[in-house]
Design a protein around this motif. Structure first.
Motif, PDB file in Angstrom:
ATOM      1  N   ASP A 137      69.720  67.427  34.102  1.00 49.99           N
ATOM      2  CA  ASP A 137      68.268  67.528  33.927  1.00 49.99           C
ATOM      3  C   ASP A 137      67.792  68.770  34.660  1.00 49.99           C
ATOM      4  O   ASP A 137      68.114  68.966  35.836  1.00 49.99           O
ATOM      5  CB  ASP A 137      67.613  66.267  34.497  1.00 49.99           C
ATOM      6  CG  ASP A 137      66.100  66.289  34.444  1.00 49.99           C
ATOM      7  OD1 ASP A 137      65.537  65.565  33.620  1.00 49.99           O
ATOM      8  OD2 ASP A 137      65.473  67.013  35.250  1.00 49.99           O
ATOM      9  N   LYS A 138      67.026  69.624  33.956  1.00 52.20           N
ATOM     10  CA  LYS A 138      66.588  70.881  34.552  1.00 52.20           C
ATOM     11  C   LYS A 138      65.201  71.242  34.055  1.00 52.20           C
ATOM     12  O   LYS A 138      64.693  70.672  33.077  1.00 52.20           O
ATOM     13  CB  LYS A 138      67.576  72.013  34.249  1.00 52.20           C
ATOM     14  CG  LYS A 138      67.588  72.523  32.810  1.00 52.20           C
ATOM     15  CD  LYS A 138      68.309  71.655  31.839  1.00 52.20           C
ATOM     16  CE  LYS A 138      69.790  71.609  32.151  1.00 52.20           C
ATOM     17  NZ  LYS A 138      70.492  70.698  31.206  1.00 52.20           N
ATOM     18  N   THR A 139      64.571  72.237  34.713  1.00 52.62           N
ATOM     19  CA  THR A 139      63.220  72.675  34.355  1.00 52.62           C
ATOM     20  C   THR A 139      63.226  74.158  34.035  1.00 52.62           C
ATOM     21  O   THR A 139      63.810  74.960  34.778  1.00 52.62           O
ATOM     22  CB  THR A 139      62.231  72.394  35.502  1.00 52.62           C
ATOM     23  OG1 THR A 139      62.234  70.998  35.794  1.00 52.62           O
ATOM     24  CG2 THR A 139      60.820  72.807  35.105  1.00 52.62           C
ATOM     25  N   TRP A 140      62.551  74.513  32.938  1.00 52.15           N
ATOM     26  CA  TRP A 140      62.419  75.893  32.503  1.00 52.15           C
ATOM     27  C   TRP A 140      60.958  76.206  32.203  1.00 52.15           C
ATOM     28  O   TRP A 140      60.132  75.295  32.083  1.00 52.15           O
ATOM     29  CB  TRP A 140      63.240  76.136  31.235  1.00 52.15           C
ATOM     30  CG  TRP A 140      64.715  75.949  31.364  1.00 52.15           C
ATOM     31  CD1 TRP A 140      65.487  76.210  32.450  1.00 52.15           C
ATOM     32  CD2 TRP A 140      65.608  75.468  30.340  1.00 52.15           C
ATOM     33  NE1 TRP A 140      66.812  75.937  32.179  1.00 52.15           N
ATOM     34  CE2 TRP A 140      66.911  75.472  30.884  1.00 52.15           C
ATOM     35  CE3 TRP A 140      65.441  75.048  29.023  1.00 52.15           C
ATOM     36  CZ2 TRP A 140      68.033  75.072  30.164  1.00 52.15           C
ATOM     37  CZ3 TRP A 140      66.555  74.645  28.291  1.00 52.15           C
ATOM     38  CH2 TRP A 140      67.833  74.660  28.857  1.00 52.15           C
ATOM     39  N   PRO A 141      60.611  77.483  32.000  1.00 47.69           N
ATOM     40  CA  PRO A 141      59.278  77.832  31.508  1.00 47.69           C
ATOM     41  C   PRO A 141      59.258  77.844  29.974  1.00 47.69           C
ATOM     42  O   PRO A 141      60.254  78.171  29.329  1.00 47.69           O
ATOM     43  CB  PRO A 141      59.038  79.227  32.073  1.00 47.69           C
ATOM     44  CG  PRO A 141      60.396  79.800  32.282  1.00 47.69           C
ATOM     45  CD  PRO A 141      61.352  78.664  32.475  1.00 47.69           C
ATOM     46  N   ALA A 142      58.154  77.496  29.393  1.00 52.98           N
ATOM     47  CA  ALA A 142      57.940  77.560  27.940  1.00 52.98           C
ATOM     48  C   ALA A 142      56.683  78.389  27.689  1.00 52.98           C
ATOM     49  O   ALA A 142      55.798  78.466  28.554  1.00 52.98           O
ATOM     50  CB  ALA A 142      57.791  76.161  27.362  1.00 52.98           C
ATOM     51  N   PRO A 143      56.576  79.020  26.510  1.00 51.23           N
ATOM     52  CA  PRO A 143      57.448  78.866  25.349  1.00 51.23           C
ATOM     53  C   PRO A 143      58.734  79.667  25.454  1.00 51.23           C
ATOM     54  O   PRO A 143      58.796  80.698  26.116  1.00 51.23           O
ATOM     55  CB  PRO A 143      56.578  79.396  24.204  1.00 51.23           C
ATOM     56  CG  PRO A 143      55.702  80.426  24.862  1.00 51.23           C
ATOM     57  CD  PRO A 143      55.402  79.867  26.230  1.00 51.23           C
ATOM     58  N   GLN A 144      59.753  79.170  24.775  1.00 50.33           N
ATOM     59  CA  GLN A 144      61.022  79.863  24.654  1.00 50.33           C
ATOM     60  C   GLN A 144      60.960  80.829  23.473  1.00 50.33           C
ATOM     61  O   GLN A 144      60.368  80.519  22.440  1.00 50.33           O
ATOM     62  CB  GLN A 144      62.143  78.849  24.430  1.00 50.33           C
ATOM     63  CG  GLN A 144      63.533  79.439  24.290  1.00 50.33           C
ATOM     64  CD  GLN A 144      64.541  78.388  23.879  1.00 50.33           C
ATOM     65  OE1 GLN A 144      64.281  77.560  23.012  1.00 50.33           O
ATOM     66  NE2 GLN A 144      65.707  78.402  24.515  1.00 50.33           N
ATOM     67  N   GLY A 145      61.586  81.990  23.623  1.00 47.68           N
ATOM     68  CA  GLY A 145      61.613  82.926  22.506  1.00 47.68           C
ATOM     69  C   GLY A 145      62.107  84.292  22.938  1.00 47.68           C
ATOM     70  O   GLY A 145      62.334  84.540  24.127  1.00 47.68           O
TER      71      GLY A 145
END
Length: 310
Positions: free
Chosen positions: A71-79
């Motif tokens: 389980d991890k956390t990222w910033p969105a939006p992805q692209g």
């Protein structure tokens, strides 16, 4: 650099972290049963490297990502179309860079380095609560200019079905986001959607999410609850929740950066609102997680005595 795992245990749940690999929760055991998907080719059950694998920050295109699981956390939006989108994973700071860790009774806080690409510093705080935990996420703008991002929490789980609560909102209630192999099969049954177990690669978004999702795995159910702000803007067509499925394929997917899925994996992805952050400002997201046994099952082992983090 410390490469030893950190364990948080209350006698029912045992959570395992390896901050040298980022802010990931890499093991979630309920009464001794592992709930998350973790890559067995890279890490063993004690979160030690397998086959001489070496830990290091990772970058490149999607097919280069070293996917440990968990389980991890990222910033969105992805692209990949500009600075307003996060071009990971992989990512050498927020995803695979080392995080600092502080622990207390029933609690651990993991903090990333300052990422020059997004301007963000991510913080993940886990607090154990009986058969579950509270996950408090923060993204802070440590740069000198305003940025606009959403928090995006990704939980990787083994193959299984997913049940999604739906609010009474106008169509579309479910949208196709990444139909890479073929459309992800799903059913809308009144106030919930069901994504059955299937072998495919693709993603669904749920603009009408009611703020809960349950993964029905082989031996455990994992439920996540979160608040949806109906007045806010969310990434990916207004989706506070997304479900990604992947299964091994005969060859890598060129359209997805040569992604080559290692296993049958389900991702339950909770997103916060898109937020413009002035320098020094922050956005937060809280997820309440519970793990239960399927109805009619018996405990796998007696609960163990309570221990402190180590």
């Amino acid at each position: 650099m410390v490469t030893d795992p950190i364990w948080l245990d209350n006698g029912v749940l045992r959570l395992g972290f390896l901050p040298v690999l980022g802010g990931r929760l890499l093991s979630l055991r309920h009464e001794g049963v592992e709930v998350l998907w973790r890559n067995p080719r890279l890490l063993d059950d004690q979160l030690r490297p397998v086959g001489g694998h070496r830990f290091a920050p990772n970058s490149g295109e999607l097919g280069d990502w070293v996917n440990y699981g968990g389980d991890k956390t990222w910033p969105a939006p992805q692209g990949w179309s500009g600075a307003h989108e996060w071009p990971g994973p992989p990512d050498p700071v927020l995803d695979s860079g080392p995080y600092t860790a502080t622990t207390g009774p029933d609690r651990i806080t993991l903090t990333s380095g300052d990422d020059p690409r997004t301007g963000l510093r991510l913080t993940r705080r886990f607090t154990l609560r009986g058969n579950g935990y509270r996950l408090d996420l923060t993204a802070a703008n440590t740069g000198g200019s305003p940025v606009r991002w959403a928090l995006w929490n990704v939980t990787q789980l083994p193959g299984g079905s997913v049940h999604i609560g739906l609010a009474d909102r106008p169509e579309p209630r479910v949208i196709d986001l990444v139909p890479a192999a073929h459309r992800v099969e799903h059913d809308v049954l009144g106030d919930r959607a069901v994504v059955p177990r299937q072998h495919t690669v693709g993603k669904l978004g749920f603009p009408s999410s009611a703020g809960w999702v349950t993964h029905v795995g082989p031996r455990r159910l994992l439920t996540q609850r979160f608040t949806v702000d109906r007045a806010a803007e969310y990434p990916d067509g207004g989706s506070p929740l997304e479900v990604w499925l992947e299964s091994p394929l005969p060859q890598p997917i060129a359209a997805l950066g040569n992604l080559n899925p290692p296993d049958e994996i389900v991702e339950c992805e909770v997103l916060g609102p898109l937020t413009t952050l002035a320098p020094g400002a922050r956005t937060t997201l809280t997820i309440e997680v519970t793990v239960t046994r399927p109805a009619g099952s018996t405990p796998s082992r007696p609960a163990r005595p309570r221990t402190r983090p180590r």
